[in-house]
Design a protein around this motif. Structure first.
Motif, PDB file in Angstrom:
ATOM      1  N   GLY A  43      -3.005 -14.382 -27.780  1.00 47.74           N
ATOM      2  CA  GLY A  43      -1.849 -14.144 -27.780  1.00 47.74           C
ATOM      3  C   GLY A  43      -1.660 -12.792 -28.601  1.00 47.74           C
ATOM      4  O   GLY A  43      -0.334 -12.510 -28.877  1.00 47.74           O
ATOM      5  N   THR A  44      -2.649 -12.001 -28.827  1.00 46.77           N
ATOM      6  CA  THR A  44      -2.454 -10.652 -29.205  1.00 46.77           C
ATOM      7  C   THR A  44      -1.932  -9.664 -28.210  1.00 46.77           C
ATOM      8  O   THR A  44      -2.583  -9.866 -27.160  1.00 46.77           O
ATOM      9  CB  THR A  44      -3.867 -10.255 -29.855  1.00 46.77           C
ATOM     10  OG1 THR A  44      -4.119 -11.240 -30.976  1.00 46.77           O
ATOM     11  CG2 THR A  44      -3.704  -8.770 -30.619  1.00 46.77           C
ATOM     12  N   THR A  45      -1.227  -8.807 -28.672  1.00 46.33           N
ATOM     13  CA  THR A  45      -0.696  -7.718 -27.560  1.00 46.33           C
ATOM     14  C   THR A  45      -1.034  -6.466 -28.221  1.00 46.33           C
ATOM     15  O   THR A  45      -0.469  -6.313 -29.384  1.00 46.33           O
ATOM     16  CB  THR A  45       0.823  -8.011 -27.224  1.00 46.33           C
ATOM     17  OG1 THR A  45       1.155  -9.149 -26.739  1.00 46.33           O
ATOM     18  CG2 THR A  45       1.265  -6.778 -25.979  1.00 46.33           C
ATOM     19  N   GLY A  47      -0.239  -2.073 -27.974  1.00 44.65           N
ATOM     20  CA  GLY A  47       0.260  -1.143 -26.919  1.00 44.65           C
ATOM     21  C   GLY A  47      -0.417   0.082 -27.595  1.00 44.65           C
ATOM     22  O   GLY A  47      -0.702   0.334 -28.773  1.00 44.65           O
ATOM     23  N   GLY A  81      -1.405  -0.834 -21.918  1.00 42.67           N
ATOM     24  CA  GLY A  81      -0.854  -2.252 -22.545  1.00 42.67           C
ATOM     25  C   GLY A  81      -1.840  -3.221 -22.153  1.00 42.67           C
ATOM     26  O   GLY A  81      -2.632  -3.334 -21.335  1.00 42.67           O
ATOM     27  N   VAL A  82      -2.166  -4.152 -23.249  1.00 45.29           N
ATOM     28  CA  VAL A  82      -3.199  -5.008 -23.504  1.00 45.29           C
ATOM     29  C   VAL A  82      -2.765  -6.318 -23.864  1.00 45.29           C
ATOM     30  O   VAL A  82      -2.030  -6.379 -25.000  1.00 45.29           O
ATOM     31  CB  VAL A  82      -4.538  -4.581 -24.170  1.00 45.29           C
ATOM     32  CG1 VAL A  82      -5.700  -5.580 -23.926  1.00 45.29           C
ATOM     33  CG2 VAL A  82      -4.981  -3.164 -23.866  1.00 45.29           C
ATOM     34  N   ARG A  83      -3.052  -7.344 -23.291  1.00 42.75           N
ATOM     35  CA  ARG A  83      -2.556  -8.545 -23.507  1.00 42.75           C
ATOM     36  C   ARG A  83      -3.858  -9.575 -23.625  1.00 42.75           C
ATOM     37  O   ARG A  83      -4.483  -9.954 -22.659  1.00 42.75           O
ATOM     38  CB  ARG A  83      -1.235  -9.385 -22.659  1.00 42.75           C
ATOM     39  CG  ARG A  83      -1.056 -10.666 -22.990  1.00 42.75           C
ATOM     40  CD  ARG A  83      -0.299 -10.964 -24.195  1.00 42.75           C
ATOM     41  NE  ARG A  83       0.082 -12.282 -24.447  1.00 42.75           N
ATOM     42  CZ  ARG A  83       0.877 -12.823 -25.617  1.00 42.75           C
ATOM     43  NH1 ARG A  83       0.963 -12.096 -26.296  1.00 42.75           N
ATOM     44  NH2 ARG A  83       1.311 -14.078 -25.475  1.00 42.75           N
ATOM     45  N   TYR A  84      -4.048 -10.451 -24.842  1.00 42.95           N
ATOM     46  CA  TYR A  84      -5.260 -11.226 -24.883  1.00 42.95           C
ATOM     47  C   TYR A  84      -4.864 -12.673 -24.728  1.00 42.95           C
ATOM     48  O   TYR A  84      -3.801 -13.084 -25.091  1.00 42.95           O
ATOM     49  CB  TYR A  84      -5.920 -11.212 -26.227  1.00 42.95           C
ATOM     50  CG  TYR A  84      -6.445  -9.771 -26.425  1.00 42.95           C
ATOM     51  CD1 TYR A  84      -7.968  -9.642 -26.466  1.00 42.95           C
ATOM     52  CD2 TYR A  84      -5.891  -8.459 -26.830  1.00 42.95           C
ATOM     53  CE1 TYR A  84      -8.384  -8.190 -26.746  1.00 42.95           C
ATOM     54  CE2 TYR A  84      -6.525  -7.282 -27.290  1.00 42.95           C
ATOM     55  CZ  TYR A  84      -7.844  -7.313 -26.933  1.00 42.95           C
ATOM     56  OH  TYR A  84      -8.406  -6.310 -27.085  1.00 42.95           O
ATOM     57  N   MET A  85      -5.535 -13.449 -23.831  1.00 39.01           N
ATOM     58  CA  MET A  85      -5.233 -14.773 -23.537  1.00 39.01           C
ATOM     59  C   MET A  85      -6.441 -15.547 -23.296  1.00 39.01           C
ATOM     60  O   MET A  85      -7.401 -14.914 -23.352  1.00 39.01           O
ATOM     61  CB  MET A  85      -4.191 -15.032 -22.356  1.00 39.01           C
ATOM     62  CG  MET A  85      -4.998 -14.311 -21.381  1.00 39.01           C
ATOM     63  SD  MET A  85      -3.960 -14.294 -19.771  1.00 39.01           S
ATOM     64  CE  MET A  85      -2.463 -13.325 -20.147  1.00 39.01           C
ATOM     65  N   ASP A  93      -8.292 -10.269 -21.098  1.00 40.71           N
ATOM     66  CA  ASP A  93      -7.471  -9.267 -21.611  1.00 40.71           C
ATOM     67  C   ASP A  93      -6.735  -8.360 -20.339  1.00 40.71           C
ATOM     68  O   ASP A  93      -7.189  -7.530 -20.317  1.00 40.71           O
ATOM     69  CB  ASP A  93      -7.724  -8.449 -22.835  1.00 40.71           C
ATOM     70  CG  ASP A  93      -8.596  -7.367 -22.472  1.00 40.71           C
ATOM     71  OD1 ASP A  93      -9.288  -7.537 -21.461  1.00 40.71           O
ATOM     72  OD2 ASP A  93      -8.699  -6.399 -22.763  1.00 40.71           O
ATOM     73  N   GLN A  95      -4.705  -5.878 -18.309  1.00 40.72           N
ATOM     74  CA  GLN A  95      -4.151  -4.641 -18.958  1.00 40.72           C
ATOM     75  C   GLN A  95      -3.965  -3.598 -18.193  1.00 40.72           C
ATOM     76  O   GLN A  95      -4.358  -3.528 -16.955  1.00 40.72           O
ATOM     77  CB  GLN A  95      -5.198  -3.917 -20.169  1.00 40.72           C
ATOM     78  CG  GLN A  95      -6.517  -3.729 -19.447  1.00 40.72           C
ATOM     79  CD  GLN A  95      -7.583  -3.227 -20.494  1.00 40.72           C
ATOM     80  OE1 GLN A  95      -7.494  -2.200 -20.912  1.00 40.72           O
ATOM     81  NE2 GLN A  95      -8.401  -3.938 -20.873  1.00 40.72           N
TER      82      GLN A  95
END
Length: 296
Positions: A43-45, A47, A81-85, A93, A95
């Motif tokens: 849920g962490t994003t 930039g 840009g990185v999105r953790y899931m 992540d 990206q």
């Protein structure tokens, strides 16, 4: 070949087309910052914006320094840009990284002029084999570099490569003491071919390239550290229309810097570095990297 170039560089005319491959931001080894292989909660994003300035004043071919004052500056930015899931019980992540910037020849290479534009788009996703709460972190990252950047076969300062690349990288982070942390990173790069290489539109192929990186980080204050890094790159010999170029890479560099969370969700990182040894291409006299990270 312009008369302003040094005599040896004129005799090594085939080296000039290789400048595009050696200098484009996406062609450089995939350097990481200390702490990049820390798994964050799903849920962490993130930039991130990078600003990198490098100055070069020496040019090498097959281990020999070319005569003359062969300089080149680069000013490169990167948007990331990185999105953790969580997928299948593991942190992942997805990206992207998009480089852009300017290259400029100096001194005897001022005849090359300058060029600016966008580099090759990089897509990646790390898979971690630990939980974010663990003190030791280990992840594997496949990178795919797409030939989307600005490229002109007649311009040795193109920012794109006109070829695909695949990189498989792994990273390991573990505490050494309460304040000291060790980062170890290794990767191998596999290159696609560029079938429109150089003024004659030749076919460029390249052997795999290997990079090893390490960092030591010392926690000075909560949210702030000092860091010392070392990197070694080898391999990557090229072949043009079936002819080996004897341009195998072998370089080492060192960097020093620090990182600090100026706010709970905003981190600034500054590192200074230089090449220690170079077998092929330009030797960096100095490099300044500035990174802004924002947690969303």
């Amino acid at each position: 070949m312009p008369r302003a170039l040094s005599p040896l560089l004129r005799r090594s005319a085939g080296l000039l087309p290789l400048l595009a491959a050696l200098l484009s931001p996406s062609a450089q080894a995939l350097d990481v910052d200390a702490g990049d292989y820390t798994a964050l909660p799903a849920g962490t994003t993130l930039g991130l914006v990078y600003a990198q300035h490098a100055s070069r004043d020496k040019l090498y071919a097959a281990g020999d320094k070319l005569p003359g004052r062969n300089g080149l500056d680069s000013d490169i930015g990167i948007l990331r840009g990185v999105r953790y899931m969580e997928i299948g019980g593991k942190i992942v992540d997805p990206q992207f990284l998009l480089p852009f910037g300017k290259l400029k020849g100096k001194d005897d290479l001022s005849v090359l002029g300058s060029n600016s534009g966008v580099g090759d788009l990089i897509l990646a996703a790390t898979v971690w084999f630990n939980k974010p709460s663990d003190t030791t972190h280990f992840g594997i990252t496949p990178f795919l570099i797409l030939p989307t950047g600005q490229y002109d076969r007649n311009d040795p300062l193109s920012l794109g490569e006109n070829r695909w690349r695949f990189v498989l990288q792994s990273g390991f982070i573990t505490p050494v003491t309460d304040k000291l942390t060790l980062d170890l990173i290794g990767d191998v790069t596999v290159f696609g071919k560029n079938s429109d290489f150089g003024p004659a539109g030749q076919t460029l192929k390249q052997k795999p390239q290997v990079q090893l990186q390490s960092y030591l980080r010392y926690a000075v204050v909560p949210g702030g550290d000092l860091r010392l890094g070392w990197s070694h790159t080898s391999g990557g010999e090229t072949r043009v229309d079936g002819v080996d170029r004897n341009d195998r890479l072998s370089s080492q560099k060192v960097q020093f810097g620090g990182s600090y969370f100026v706010r709970p969700t905003t981190q600034l990182t500054l590192t200074l570095g230089r090449d220690l040894s170079v077998r092929q291409g330009f030797k960096e006299e100095s490099r300044v990297n500035l990174r802004l990270l924002q947690v969303f």
